[in-house]
Design a protein around this motif. Structure first.
Motif: not given
Length: 303
Positions: A1-11, A64-71, A73-75, A79-82
Motif C-alpha cells: 500500500m502506498a504511503r498516505r500523505n499526512l500533509n493532505d490529512l492535516l490540510a 468527512g466528519e467520520r474522518l475528522l473524528q478518527a484522526i 485528536n491524533r494530530f 503536536e502535544a508530544e512534539l
C-alpha cells in the motif's frame, strides 16, 4: 500500500475545523488555491467527498466528519508530544494559545507574563480577545480565562487574580437630573447601559446581594454594547447607569467622573481563573505560563 500523505490529512483537518479555506490557508501558511487542490486530490484518492463547499462556508460531509473524528485528536496528540520534547532543550519553547477578555489581558495576563517572555525568548503567546464562552477544546486553545463561578466543573481552574466586586455608577451630571437609586429595584426607572452576552445572545441580568438577600434586575435603556469600554465612555458622557467590575471603574470614580451607588448591594465574588482541560502531558511552556499566572494558593482547584 502506498504511503498516505499526512500533509493532505492535516490540510483536511484544518479546513474542517476552521470551516473556511481562507482561515485554514492562513493557519497552514499556504495559498487558498493550493489548499483547495490538496483537498480535491485527497477526495479523488479516497474516491469520496469529504467537504461540502458553499459560497459562505465549508462543512464536513458524513464521511468527512467520520474522518475528522478518527484522526483529528491524533494530530493533537502528535503536536502535544512534539511540544513536550522541548523539555530536552536548554530552554522551553512553543506557542501557548489563550482566549480571554480585553480587561484581564491588560490588567493581569500581560503584567504577569512579561517577565516570562523576557526569560524564555522561544515561548510565544497568542491571545484571542473574546467576551463569549469559547469552547477551548473544540477551538484548540490551551487555556481560557473566566470568572471563577462561570467555569465548567470538568475543567481545572487556577486562580490568577484576587476576588472581585461590581460597581453601579453614573456621571454626576446624570444624577443631577435623576434620583439616586436606593435599592436595585429602583434601577428599573433609570436609563441603564446594557451589555449583550456573546455566548447566549441575551442581555446581561444585573444581580445583587445584601445580607443573604439576592435580587436580579432586568434593566432597560437606550444603549447596548458587547464590550466594557464603550459602557464606561457612555456612562462618563451622562447617558445612563452601568454595572461593571470596580477595578475597571477605579480611575473614573477616583477623579469624580463617575459616582458609585448601591455599594452595599455589591459583595465580593471569585475573581479571574485560568482554566484548561486535564491533559496527559502539558508542554513545558504551558506549565511555565500557569506557574507565572497562579496566585499564592497551594494547588489549582478541580472544579
Amino acid at each position: 500500500m502506498a504511503r498516505r500523505n499526512l500533509n493532505d490529512l492535516l490540510a483536511f483537518v484544518t479546513v474542517a475545523r476552521e470551516g473556511s479555506f481562507t482561515r485554514a490557508a492562513a493557519a497552514l501558511g499556504v495559498t487558498q488555491s493550493a489548499l483547495s487542490q490538496t483537498i480535491r486530490a485527497l477526495e479523488e484518492r479516497l474516491q469520496i467527498r469529504l467537504l461540502t463547499r458553499t459560497t459562505r462556508s465549508v462543512s464536513s460531509t458524513p464521511a468527512g466528519e467520520r474522518l475528522l473524528q478518527a484522526i483529528g485528536n491524533r494530530f493533537d496528540e502528535i503536536e502535544a508530544e512534539l511540544d513536550a520534547l522541548t523539555e530536552l532543550r536548554d530552554k522551553p519553547a512553543g506557542t501557548v494559545r489563550i482566549t480571554c477578555g480585553d480587561h484581564v489581558l491588560h490588567s493581569v495576563l500581560l503584567p504577569k507574563l512579561a517577565p516570562l517572555l523576557r526569560e524564555y525568548p522561544d515561548i510565544k503567546l497568542e491571545f484571542d480577545v473574546n467576551y463569549g464562552f469559547r469552547d477551548i477544546v473544540a477551538d484548540r486553545f490551551d487555556a481560557g480565562v473566566r470568572l471563577g463561578k462561570t467555569i465548567d466543573k470538568d475543567m481545572i481552574a487556577v486562580p490568577i487574580g484576587p476576588p472581585m466586586r461590581l460597581a453601579v455608577v453614573a456621571s454626576p451630571g446624570y444624577f443631577a437630573v435623576h434620583p439616586i437609586p436606593r435599592t436595585p429595584k429602583d434601577l428599573t426607572a433609570h436609563r441603564c447601559i446594557n451589555q449583550r452576552m456573546q455566548s447566549s445572545g441575551g442581555l446581561y441580568v444585573w444581580d445583587f446581594e445584601r445580607r443573604g438577600q439576592q435580587v436580579n434586575v432586568r434593566v432597560d435603556g437606550q444603549l447596548i454594547f458587547n464590550t466594557t469600554q464603550p459602557q464606561i465612555n457612555a456612562a462618563v458622557a451622562g447617558l445612563g447607569i452601568t454595572l461593571l467590575p470596580e477595578d475597571e471603574l477605579g480611575p473614573y470614580m477616583a477623579d469624580g467622573r463617575l459616582v458609585r451607588v448601591l455599594e452595599d448591594w455589591c459583595p465580593k465574588f471569585e475573581g479571574y481563573h485560568l482554566y484548561y482541560p486535564s491533559r496527559r502531558q502539558p508542554s513545558p511552556a504551558f506549565t511555565l505560563v500557569v506557574q507565572a499566572l497562579r496566585v499564592a494558593t497551594p494547588h489549582p482547584s478541580k472544579r
